[in-house]
Design an enzyme around this catalytic site. Sequence first.
Site, PDB file in Angstrom:
ATOM      1  CB  ILE A 202      76.085  54.759 -15.526  1.00  0.00           C
ATOM      2  CG1 ILE A 202      75.762  53.142 -15.162  1.00  0.00           C
ATOM      3  CG2 ILE A 202      77.251  55.189 -15.480  1.00  0.00           C
ATOM      4  CD1 ILE A 202      76.046  52.852 -13.937  1.00  0.00           C
ATOM      5  CG  HIS A 203      74.018  60.716 -14.479  1.00  0.00           C
ATOM      6  ND1 HIS A 203      73.296  59.939 -13.420  1.00  0.00           N
ATOM      7  CD2 HIS A 203      74.220  61.958 -13.617  1.00  0.00           C
ATOM      8  CE1 HIS A 203      72.998  60.495 -12.326  1.00  0.00           C
ATOM      9  NE2 HIS A 203      73.589  61.852 -12.585  1.00  0.00           N
ATOM     10  NE  ARG A 204      76.457  60.699  -9.402  1.00  0.00           N
ATOM     11  CZ  ARG A 204      75.283  61.691  -9.086  1.00  0.00           C
ATOM     12  NH1 ARG A 204      75.634  63.018  -9.038  1.00  0.00           N
ATOM     13  NH2 ARG A 204      73.895  61.506  -8.795  1.00  0.00           N
ATOM     14  NE  ARG A 235      79.495  63.344 -17.107  1.00  0.00           N
ATOM     15  CZ  ARG A 235      79.777  64.880 -16.869  1.00  0.00           C
ATOM     16  NH1 ARG A 235      78.778  65.663 -16.812  1.00  0.00           N
ATOM     17  NH2 ARG A 235      81.053  65.147 -16.525  1.00  0.00           N
ATOM     18  CG  ASP A 277      76.337  56.671 -11.744  1.00  0.00           C
ATOM     19  OD1 ASP A 277      75.169  56.954 -11.992  1.00  0.00           O
ATOM     20  OD2 ASP A 277      77.512  56.620 -12.485  1.00  0.00           O
TER      21      ASP A 277
END
Length: 354
Positions: A202-204, A235, A277
């Site tokens: 997950i990073h979006r 992030r 994502d």
Amino acid sequence: MKVLTILGARPQFIKAAAVSRVIREEVTELIVHTGQHYDANMSDIFFEELNIPKPDYHLGIGSGNHGKQTGEMLAKIEDIILTETPDFVLVYGDTNSTLAGALAAAKLHVPIVHIEAGLRSFNKKMPEEVNRILTDHVSTLLLCPTETAIQNLTNENISAGVYNVGDVMYDAVLYNKTLAESTSTILERENLKAKEYLLITIHRAENTDDVDRMKSILDAFSQIPETKVWPIHPRTKKKLEDYGFKLDQIPNLQVIEPVGYLDMLSLETSAKKIVTDSGGVQKEAYFAEVPCVTVRDQTEWVETLIEDANILTGTDTNKIVEAVQKQVSPSYTPVFGDGKTAEKVLALLKEHSI
Ligand code: UD1
Ligand code: UDP
């Protein structure tokens, strides 16, 4: 022929590994690393394990707000273009490094080659959507991975210089698959059994920067009993710390540092399912024929949705849990080219050079 390639973020290093190896047989390529990604496990590791040529210029820009980060890259790339006078500036994907490279080149009338042109989520709140639309509209060669991408450009009245070359990430997977199988020890290191764990990435920004969306995703992970391994993007790590969310309370979750590409291919291939994502990971799930659940509201990679090979859930907790539990058996028809995208890029560069 001289090509100036602009790189900055993890997926661009992986794409460049596939393309640079081939185009350098006949083209002089100079690489600019903007420094957008800078941690060793977000940058150096890929250059080392994938034998990507050392950057000729390292701009060291680092993180920052979009305007500052893109603006600093723009000024420095402009100087390099003026010094090097390349025949083409080559950019990949949709990051701030992509946009900075494209804008600098466009203002100096240097033809731009955009690899992964034509993708659209139709959500202009995504920084990537803005970056890719602007880049496509100033590019000379728009090298698309799919027919959908070609159609998206047609809908925006862009037809000159548009080619379907297939997906360069498929080249990268084919080239590195065997190496990953023979060298990666990640399953042993993390004590994972093939086909008995879920892989998470997950990073979006649309997820990480929204506390409610992140909570909803984490609630889903809490409800999924299986072993889960999550190489966490810096992030996301920072944001979860800011929100005060504790990942150690989620059962059977192994959070690990970002891994190299060969370990990542190994984790993907042996996963029971992938929850992500990421753009690149959705496709790699498809290539590895591992069912995917995408926790976004849109995907640019609509081909992966065929027969539930990839299920788009948004961030609704129940939808994520249901999609992870759903039994699917897609046929994985090849829709991302033949793994010879880099050769097609080289041929088009030669055809279009003056
Ligand atoms: C960027 C791209 C995104 C792409 C992703 C690939 C933009 C707008 N976004 O997102 O499209 O999918 O790369 O991974 O270009 N950070 C570190 N170390 C690093 C890099 C980042 O700690 O080496 C942290 C910093 O806190 C930084 C944050 O991650 O502020 C975000 O980094 P940034 O490059 O701005 O965006 P990504 O989320 O990585
Ligand atoms: N990747 C990797 N290590 C990780 C996570 C991802 O090597 O810990 C690779 C992944 O296999 C894919 C690429 O990075 O090739 C995708 O990058 P990312 O998800 O950061 O960006 P996106 O594709 O969404 O732009």
